[in-house]
Design an enzyme around this catalytic site. Structure first.
Site, PDB file in Angstrom:
ATOM      1  N   THR A  16     -33.064  -1.447  -0.359  1.00 54.01           N
ATOM      2  CA  THR A  16     -34.205  -0.649  -0.795  1.00 54.01           C
ATOM      3  C   THR A  16     -34.106   0.707  -0.105  1.00 54.01           C
ATOM      4  O   THR A  16     -34.282   0.799   1.117  1.00 54.01           O
ATOM      5  CB  THR A  16     -35.534  -1.333  -0.439  1.00 54.01           C
ATOM      6  N   LYS A  47     -38.706  -1.120  -7.490  1.00 45.10           N
ATOM      7  CA  LYS A  47     -38.914  -1.775  -6.200  1.00 45.10           C
ATOM      8  C   LYS A  47     -39.867  -0.974  -5.324  1.00 45.10           C
ATOM      9  O   LYS A  47     -40.761  -1.537  -4.666  1.00 45.10           O
ATOM     10  CB  LYS A  47     -37.559  -1.939  -5.495  1.00 45.10           C
ATOM     11  N   LYS A  97     -41.094   1.630   6.322  1.00 45.79           N
ATOM     12  CA  LYS A  97     -39.997   2.342   5.668  1.00 45.79           C
ATOM     13  C   LYS A  97     -40.186   2.363   4.157  1.00 45.79           C
ATOM     14  O   LYS A  97     -40.071   3.409   3.505  1.00 45.79           O
ATOM     15  CB  LYS A  97     -38.666   1.687   6.035  1.00 45.79           C
TER      16      LYS A  97
END
Length: 324
Positions: A108, A183, A258
């Site tokens: 990701t 995502k 993050k």
């Protein structure tokens, strides 16, 4: 027999690799962490000393790495500039890949990094898809991850056979980087839901509601969500919730920070203001700054209720850990 080079054998990568082995694939893997390599070897992964070594003779390469900087280093080479402007070095995947190999990145990362790899792969005549996953460690272990796959149609279909042993759901999202986009937005929704869940659980407690009874009500009402069903942050209500084990992580707070940062950066690029997402990011940042980065992201309940049950001894949200 299909051979897959698997780069990144951590909490997500290793169980994914194990599912490929169980499906009859040969997995040759590499990780920079000694402990990860040792566990991977015990699980049947053939260890390689580097990513290029793992790739030798492989039919496909799958990467599962923590951040965009790691993806850039692995694909472009260790000396790759942060903006991706330098040519590939000899130790990067792109310098060693062949058009016969299918390249799949399940990390990701930010859209810019994803686009840079797509562009560089295309320029070399290589086949690459971005294929991030949702479902966490438990989904990786069960082979039930949701894969969101972006890239050229033919490449996405070619990747499907390699991905299917690791997944429960496979979505072709469209053009390059759309897997990452899906995502990023999905995780943004999750962490906003976690913040709402923390506030709801605390208010329910303050109003005298029994936690299990309220959870049952919300589960069949308009307040229902995946986070409610899986991560409800009150001990003894949901078996899979991290709160039952002092917030031992199923999704670490630092990684959640993050991911939600990726959403905020993407929003800024498009001139969007996302206040709920910003608050969720603030709460996660406080957890990380206070020493809770390795704890589960649901530890943010401590920002609403410092006396919440299940918190690790001495944990103070937004402040350093201290001995009780």
């Amino acid at each position: 027999m299909t051979t897959v080079a698997f780069i990144g054998l951590g909490n997500m990568g290793l169980p994914m690799a194990k599912n490929l082995i169980a499906a009859g694939f040969t997995v040759r893997g590499h990780d920079v962490v000694d402990a990860c390599r040792a566990v991977a070897a015990d699980a049947g992964v053939e260890l390689a000393g580097s990513a290029p070594e793992a790739m030798e003779g492989a039919d496909a390469v799958i990467t599962m790495l923590p951040k965009g900087e790691h993806v850039r280093a692995v694909y472009f080479g260790a000396a790759q500039a942060a903006d991706g402007s330098q040519p590939s070095n000899d130790d990067g995947i792109l310098a060693h890949a062949t058009p016969e190999q299918m390249l799949i990145d399940s990390s990701t990362v930010d859209i810019a990094t994803c686009q840079a790899v797509h562009d560089a792969a295309a320029a070399k005549g290589l086949h690459f898809v971005d294929a991030p996953v949702s479902g966490g460690i438990s989904g990786a272990e069960a082979g039930s991850l949701t894969f969101m796959v972006g890239g050229a149609d033919a490449d996405v279909e070619r990747a499907r056979r390699l991905i299917e042993p690791m997944c429960g759901n496979f979505f072709a999202t469209g053009d390059p980087t759309t897997g990452e986009a899906a995502k990023i937005v999905n995780n943004m929704m999750l962490f906003v839901a976690v913040q709402g869940l923390s506030e709801a659980a605390t208010l329910a407690k303050k109003l005298g509601l029994d936690a299990k009874t309220f959870h049952q009500i919300a589960s069949v009402s308009s307040g229902n969500s995946w986070a409610l069903q899986t991560w409800y942050p009150v001990p003894g209500v949901v078996e899979t919730a991290a709160v039952n084990n002092e917030f031992s992580a199923s999704f670490r707070a630092d990684l959640a920070l993050k991911d939600i940062g990726l959403a905020l950066a993407a929003a800024a690029d498009h001139g969007l203001h996302l206040p709920a997402t910003g608050l969720s990011a603030q709460r996660l940042a406080e957890a990380v700054d206070g020493g809770g980065g390795e704890l589960d992201c649901t530890v943010v309940i401590a920002a609403v209720d410092p006396d919440a049950e299940g918190l690790p001894e001495g944990y103070v949200h937004g402040g350093a850990r201290r001995d009780a």
